[in-house]
Write an enzyme that holds these catalytic residues in place. Sequence first.
Site, PDB file in Angstrom:
ATOM      1  N   LYS A  88       2.635 -33.011  47.999  1.00 38.80           N
ATOM      2  CA  LYS A  88       2.674 -33.462  49.270  1.00 38.80           C
ATOM      3  C   LYS A  88       3.671 -32.510  50.360  1.00 38.80           C
ATOM      4  O   LYS A  88       4.868 -32.361  50.073  1.00 38.80           O
ATOM      5  CB  LYS A  88       3.084 -34.902  49.727  1.00 38.80           C
ATOM      6  CG  LYS A  88       3.388 -35.440  51.078  1.00 38.80           C
ATOM      7  CD  LYS A  88       3.977 -36.602  51.335  1.00 38.80           C
ATOM      8  CE  LYS A  88       4.519 -36.865  52.507  1.00 38.80           C
ATOM      9  NZ  LYS A  88       4.941 -38.394  52.603  1.00 38.80           N
ATOM     10  N   GLY A 113       8.709 -43.769  58.716  1.00 41.68           N
ATOM     11  CA  GLY A 113       9.866 -44.669  58.745  1.00 41.68           C
ATOM     12  C   GLY A 113       9.977 -45.860  59.838  1.00 41.68           C
ATOM     13  O   GLY A 113      10.720 -46.707  60.091  1.00 41.68           O
ATOM     14  N   ALA A 141       2.530 -41.944  56.867  1.00 41.56           N
ATOM     15  CA  ALA A 141       3.645 -42.423  57.616  1.00 41.56           C
ATOM     16  C   ALA A 141       3.427 -43.193  58.775  1.00 41.56           C
ATOM     17  O   ALA A 141       2.141 -42.983  59.522  1.00 41.56           O
ATOM     18  CB  ALA A 141       4.404 -40.946  57.997  1.00 41.56           C
ATOM     19  N   GLY A 142       4.322 -43.964  59.126  1.00 42.12           N
ATOM     20  CA  GLY A 142       4.222 -44.864  60.404  1.00 42.12           C
ATOM     21  C   GLY A 142       3.572 -46.122  60.153  1.00 42.12           C
ATOM     22  O   GLY A 142       3.566 -47.062  60.930  1.00 42.12           O
TER      23      GLY A 142
END
Lengths: 274, 73
Positions: A108, A169, A196-197
């Site tokens: 990643k 985050g 993410a998110g």
Amino acid sequence: MNAPEPAIDTRSALTLYGEALPSRMLIGTAQYPSPHVLAEAVRASGAGIVTVSLRREQARGRTGERFLELIEALGVRVLPNTAGCHTVKEAITTAQMAREVFGTDWLKLEVIANDDTLQPEVFGLVEAAKALAADGFKVLPYTTEDLSVADKLLAAGCKVLMPWGAPIGTGRGLANPYALKSLRAYYPDVPLIIDAGIGAPSHAAQAMEMGFDGVLLNTAVAKAGEPVRMAQAFAQAVDAGRIAFEAGLMGVRDMAQPSTPVAGTPFFDLKRGP
Amino acid sequence: MSVETKSPVDIVVNGEPHGTTAATLAELVHERGLTEQRVATARNGDFVPERERATTELRPGDRIEILSPRHGG
């Protein structure tokens, strides 16, 4: 009696870099209240891929070894990240170190522009992706929803893209669904994972309903009141969203339209109102 | 480990100043009790594979990273 319909196996369909995965959910391993909860949450999520990192080991430290033993016992594929890297050089060195320690060429790739937003630094990301793909890495880049960046990442050799839903985050869900929809439409055959998110199972379901191939999340599970139950909730949301996408959602209308038949409505002949 | 008296070399290990008598990166990993651990190493920002640690000599001012697996998102 009719034979039961075969269940749609939505969880066997995700293939990344030629490898069939058991789930469309990928999960991070950070911020759990304990190693036990981490292990149980990963199991409950059904995820076939977990993200991991490299950090400084103290003299006579055993932290890394203990963590690796825990992860190996889960029997899942590890996906090392380059979290915290701000330059191409840092990302490449971290990737090489991760490949040796974790024994995998999956990566990643993160190159971070800004510590407050954790926005991908897309120019460095493309450059690092090119070098790493040429060096044999299977790169899964953490990127934005930008189409021109996506094009360059694919040209660099990435076979999977991981656009952000919202900054890491934040738990804000899909901040720019219009652009994500464009990305999905533009690359119908490239595996796209929302990374993410994601803060709630409904966000994950939304991403899956839009046709994304998977979601990668961490904080939403790790910081839940009960991480193991939240992992179950996400697993169900990801399945539900995927099945909905495959089943085909109805179109949205501006005007109401009765679902109950109008023909045969009683009292139609009575005058209404005062 | 080497037993002859040598003057320590000043290097930086994982961001901390460190005086060491280790002549090579492999000796430094040993000195820190990490030979049996799965760690990855870098010197001055460049990856040093495990097989090259024994031939990687330490020089004053070298910045060494010794990393191991951790949680990640």
